[in-house]
Design a protein around this motif. Structure first.
Motif, PDB file in Angstrom:
ATOM      1  N   SER A 267      77.480  43.644  20.066  1.00 52.65           N
ATOM      2  CA  SER A 267      77.724  45.025  20.227  1.00 52.65           C
ATOM      3  C   SER A 267      77.987  45.427  21.468  1.00 52.65           C
ATOM      4  CB  SER A 267      76.466  45.703  19.552  1.00 52.65           C
ATOM      5  OG  SER A 267      76.933  47.094  19.430  1.00 52.65           O
TER       6      SER A 267
ATOM      7  N   GLY B  59      68.624  44.934   6.690  1.00 56.06           N
ATOM      8  CA  GLY B  59      69.003  46.162   7.157  1.00 56.06           C
ATOM      9  C   GLY B  59      68.263  47.291   6.622  1.00 56.06           C
ATOM     10  N   ALA B  85      72.918  44.055   5.344  1.00 57.54           N
ATOM     11  CA  ALA B  85      73.987  44.497   6.398  1.00 57.54           C
ATOM     12  C   ALA B  85      73.826  43.105   7.438  1.00 57.54           C
ATOM     13  CB  ALA B  85      73.337  45.724   7.056  1.00 57.54           C
ATOM     14  N   PRO B  87      75.516  41.703  11.501  1.00 57.84           N
ATOM     15  CA  PRO B  87      76.384  42.392  12.721  1.00 57.84           C
ATOM     16  C   PRO B  87      77.892  42.019  12.555  1.00 57.84           C
ATOM     17  CG  PRO B  87      75.250  40.191  13.138  1.00 57.84           C
ATOM     18  CD  PRO B  87      74.708  40.582  11.766  1.00 57.84           C
ATOM     19  N   GLY B 225      83.076  46.963   6.338  1.00 55.71           N
ATOM     20  CA  GLY B 225      82.518  47.234   7.805  1.00 55.71           C
ATOM     21  C   GLY B 225      82.924  48.328   8.273  1.00 55.71           C
ATOM     22  N   ARG B 236      80.047  46.086  15.883  1.00 53.52           N
ATOM     23  CA  ARG B 236      79.560  45.027  15.129  1.00 53.52           C
ATOM     24  C   ARG B 236      78.511  45.541  13.997  1.00 53.52           C
ATOM     25  NH1 ARG B 236      82.701  42.993  14.612  1.00 53.52           N
ATOM     26  NH2 ARG B 236      82.183  40.785  14.126  1.00 53.52           N
ATOM     27  N   ILE B 237      78.984  45.966  12.912  1.00 54.65           N
ATOM     28  CA  ILE B 237      78.250  46.097  11.915  1.00 54.65           C
ATOM     29  C   ILE B 237      79.230  45.944  10.505  1.00 54.65           C
ATOM     30  CG2 ILE B 237      78.777  48.613  11.687  1.00 54.65           C
ATOM     31  CD1 ILE B 237      75.265  47.130  10.909  1.00 54.65           C
ATOM     32  N   PRO B 266      70.929  43.394  12.072  1.00 50.07           N
ATOM     33  CA  PRO B 266      72.216  43.802  12.939  1.00 50.07           C
ATOM     34  C   PRO B 266      71.454  44.851  13.883  1.00 50.07           C
ATOM     35  CG  PRO B 266      72.339  44.430  10.570  1.00 50.07           C
ATOM     36  CD  PRO B 266      71.008  43.950  10.724  1.00 50.07           C
ATOM     37  N   VAL B 270      73.120  50.745  15.941  1.00 46.54           N
ATOM     38  CA  VAL B 270      74.222  50.732  15.379  1.00 46.54           C
ATOM     39  C   VAL B 270      74.076  50.739  13.657  1.00 46.54           C
ATOM     40  CG1 VAL B 270      76.359  49.357  14.959  1.00 46.54           C
ATOM     41  CG2 VAL B 270      75.400  49.148  17.229  1.00 46.54           C
ATOM     42  N   GLN B 271      73.146  50.316  13.122  1.00 49.55           N
ATOM     43  CA  GLN B 271      72.596  50.483  11.896  1.00 49.55           C
ATOM     44  C   GLN B 271      72.615  51.971  11.476  1.00 49.55           C
ATOM     45  OE1 GLN B 271      70.097  48.019   9.434  1.00 49.55           O
ATOM     46  NE2 GLN B 271      69.739  46.838  11.501  1.00 49.55           N
ATOM     47  N   ALA B 274      75.713  53.471  11.249  1.00 47.80           N
ATOM     48  CA  ALA B 274      76.515  53.200  10.306  1.00 47.80           C
ATOM     49  C   ALA B 274      76.209  53.885   9.027  1.00 47.80           C
ATOM     50  CB  ALA B 274      76.471  51.681  10.245  1.00 47.80           C
TER      51      ALA B 274
END
Lengths: 429, 429
Positions: A267, B59, B85, B87, B225, B236-237, B266, B270-271, B274
């Motif tokens: 990331s 996730g 979920a 990466p 994604g 990156r998710i 992940p 970022v999770q 997202a």
């Protein structure tokens, strides 16, 4: 392919469920650092928010240079072009195992995922016991014997994994052991993968961590990350340092090929934050210093509780793990609880007391062994305030929530050993 | 194991090097969305900065619930417990292939990594051509034939991958084709992996994307994604939606086992971001709308330049890709340039003109094919200001930097076709 969830993550989820149900827990199953995010790291992540391009597969140059500097300051000169970043050191290890192929020698006991990853990569682990009180490094003479026998039986053993400081034992291998390991790896033509994720978390500043890269630089791959020293496991960032050799350059090419097909790149914002951290500005150095002080104090206090209850445990030197041995209780456990194996003991502790702990069998030892890994870092508290308080306290074991965990541990151990007193049973009834 | 860096990532790095050397580039090799990060996403990432625990392997619940809502709004009812979920959707695809085992049928052409991942997972891809102008979905009748023959020859084909909207062709398979594909998958007892990462990027609101999950819900796995619709590839998710069936529950267990040993979870921040995005608040919906408008306008303008130069190209319907066919130039390319294959053509375009493009051979077609994938999304500009300007412009093709790229493309094509005029050679001399 059928593979069960990593034992460490599974016990974490089992405890979360119990907590959710309002049941008491003694969270010692999961190796999470259990400390808050430093505000400078939060800022560094925010600053990296515009990093939305994939970037190089190997990771951003600024991160690879910062990681090279980190190793340089530990007397391991590093070319940034031989550094590869990944979304955790775990995926990097997996990609290395895929790149290497062949069977892998690992310590018994050793971190649950080495063997699982080896199998996932289509190879077989070769378990080799460690010297007494020096976890993470296969005993060099036993390694020679095991590899020689395995090769004679047609197995293609290509690498050995070492971990120092060690998970699960919280110990540090001596210079002599690491040096001899490197020497036999050279004689056996094995690649050495040295997992040094706990390197900065030795409790006493006088304890020196030695890397096989000092003694067999041409064949040693070193991995680390920010999961343990900065408690950023959930951010997912790791780096690998490949050897400055033909082998290193070949591994780099294969690793990048595999990385490009599995995860593309780590990331971007996390890479930017990691670049900042590996530069080791004063506030990061101070955080790591305070963390390892806390880890040491609590690990020693927990070890003391085990000893007081009559359970054997090697003194912890680093990280936040202990590996107590309930062998002295074998007859008692069998007679009073029908417990004959490590996994049975772990299940009883989890189900009866909500105490998370992992049996030695999860780390490659026999089910018969009554050793358990306990992690001490989730005792620091459940809230950010409690964890910050633990980090700042002169005596963290005097904080009520940590003290309560320690007392609960003594109570559980006492109840297991003397069930006729049924202290907890009576309280529950 | 030896595997080369993903072709798309490799051409990206080659162009970065050329740019670094001050050489002109026409960046059409890499499928990166090429747009800035929306400020609300940057804020959401910062807010998630305290997410430093590993969290559940599948996730965070808030992310899985938001993703379920996203699919629900697209008429695919989803149980958050059957969402996982990872990466990026790339690692999720890889883990799925490992979990499934066996050989995998993929479209020819199809995204470079399906075949590479299949090989990495120890299996073999079975390439099946697509119907004309409907990329991403193997022609159902040819699929029956190919799988039947492969099975008769002893191969264990277990799944088929579809991509709609498609990379590399920028087209959308019809309802009839998707429905028939789902039907034959059921007849052949194949799992369907439907990669729907470009779903939200259809150019015309009237173009409907159909998922095999509508027609064979019990066996269809859907992945998506934020890399393409929100241009967050570098974050990156990805998420996967498993079928509500016995198969889905079994795949979930295996997927979590594999995920726990390869990537743990992940990145936490970022999770959190997202989860916000999959909730599709108005500003996110508006950004996606503006993005797909821009992608459509520029893709059509690029297609027009190819057609004007005499190169055949199917009209783009979605995403930011075109798949021009230089077949009409075959004799000319051979006589004037000694170019006989797609890879030779790609190399000439890269080396002589700094034009990034990937040969059909990279996507599973024959080296003989003179088709190329060009990506149009890196033409939007090199700076954040230019890219924001492209997103906001009524007519992005009138912006000087985009116009310059389009003109350069015409100039390159003209020079390739009529080398005797040597326009660029003279200019360079």
């Amino acid at each position: 392919m059928s593979i069960t969830v990593s034992a460490t993550l599974a016990v974490n989820e089992a405890l979360a469920l119990r907590r959710h149900q309002g049941l008491p827990v003694l969270p010692m199953g999961f190796g999470e650092a259990g400390l808050p995010v430093h505000p400078v790291m939060r800022d560094a992540l925010s600053t990296g928010g515009d990093q939305n391009g994939y970037g190089p597969v190997a990771g951003l140059r600024e991160l690879r240079e910062a990681a090279a500097g980190y190793w340089q300051r530990r007397d391991l000169p590093t070319d940034p072009d031989l550094v590869v970043a990944g979304p955790g050191s775990k995926p990097l290890l997996y990609a290395l195992l895929l790149a290497l192929g062949g069977d892998i020698a690992v310590a018994a006991p050793s971190w649950v995922s080495y063997a699982a990853q080896t199998q996932l990569a289509g190879s077989r682990p070769l378990f080799v016991p460690t010297p007494p009180a020096q976890g993470g490094v296969p005993d060099p003479e036993l390694l020679v014997q095991a590899v020689t026998e395995a090769r004679a039986a047609g197995r293609d053993v290509r690498a050995v994994i070492t971990t120092s400081p060690d998970n699960p034992t919280g110990t540090v291998a001596s210079r002599g052991t690491v040096r001899r390991l490197a020497q036999v790896a050279r004689e056996l033509d094995l690649v050495v993968i040295s997992d040094e994720i706990y390197r900065d978390l030795v409790h006493a500043p006088t304890t020196v961590v030695h890397s096989p890269a000092e003694f067999a630089p041409e064949r040693t791959v070193v991995t680390t990350g920010l999961s343990k020293n900065l408690a950023l496991g959930g951010w997912r960032i790791g780096v690998v340092r490949l050897p400055h050799s033909e082998l290193g350059r070949r591994l780099r090419a294969d690793l990048l090929g595999i990385a490009s097909e599995i995860w593309s790149s780590p990331s971007g914002p996390v890479q930017r934050a990691a670049a900042y951290a590996f530069g080791e500005p004063p506030e990061i150095v101070e955080l790591v210093d305070r963390s390892r002080r806390l880890h040491g104090i609590v690990a020693r206090a927990v070890a003391e509780r085990f000893r007081a209850a009559g359970v054997t445990v090697v003194a912890p030197q680093a990280a936040f793990y202990l590996y107590p041995d309930f062998e002295a209780w074998r007859e008692r456990l069998a007679a009073e609880h029908g417990v004959h194996t490590g996994p049975q003991l772990a299940r009883m502790l989890l189900e009866r007391y909500g105490m998370g702990a992992l049996a030695a069998a999860e780390f490659g030892e026999s089910a018969d062994a009554l050793r358990m890994r306990v992690a001490t870092s989730l005792l620091y508290g459940e809230t950010e305030e409690q964890r910050s308080g633990a980090l700042e306290a002169d005596d963290p074991t005097a904080l009520p929530w940590i003290r309560a965990h320690l007392d609960r541990l003594s109570e559980v151990l006492d109840d297991v050993y003397r069930p006729e007193r049924a202290v907890l049973g009576a309280a529950a009834g």
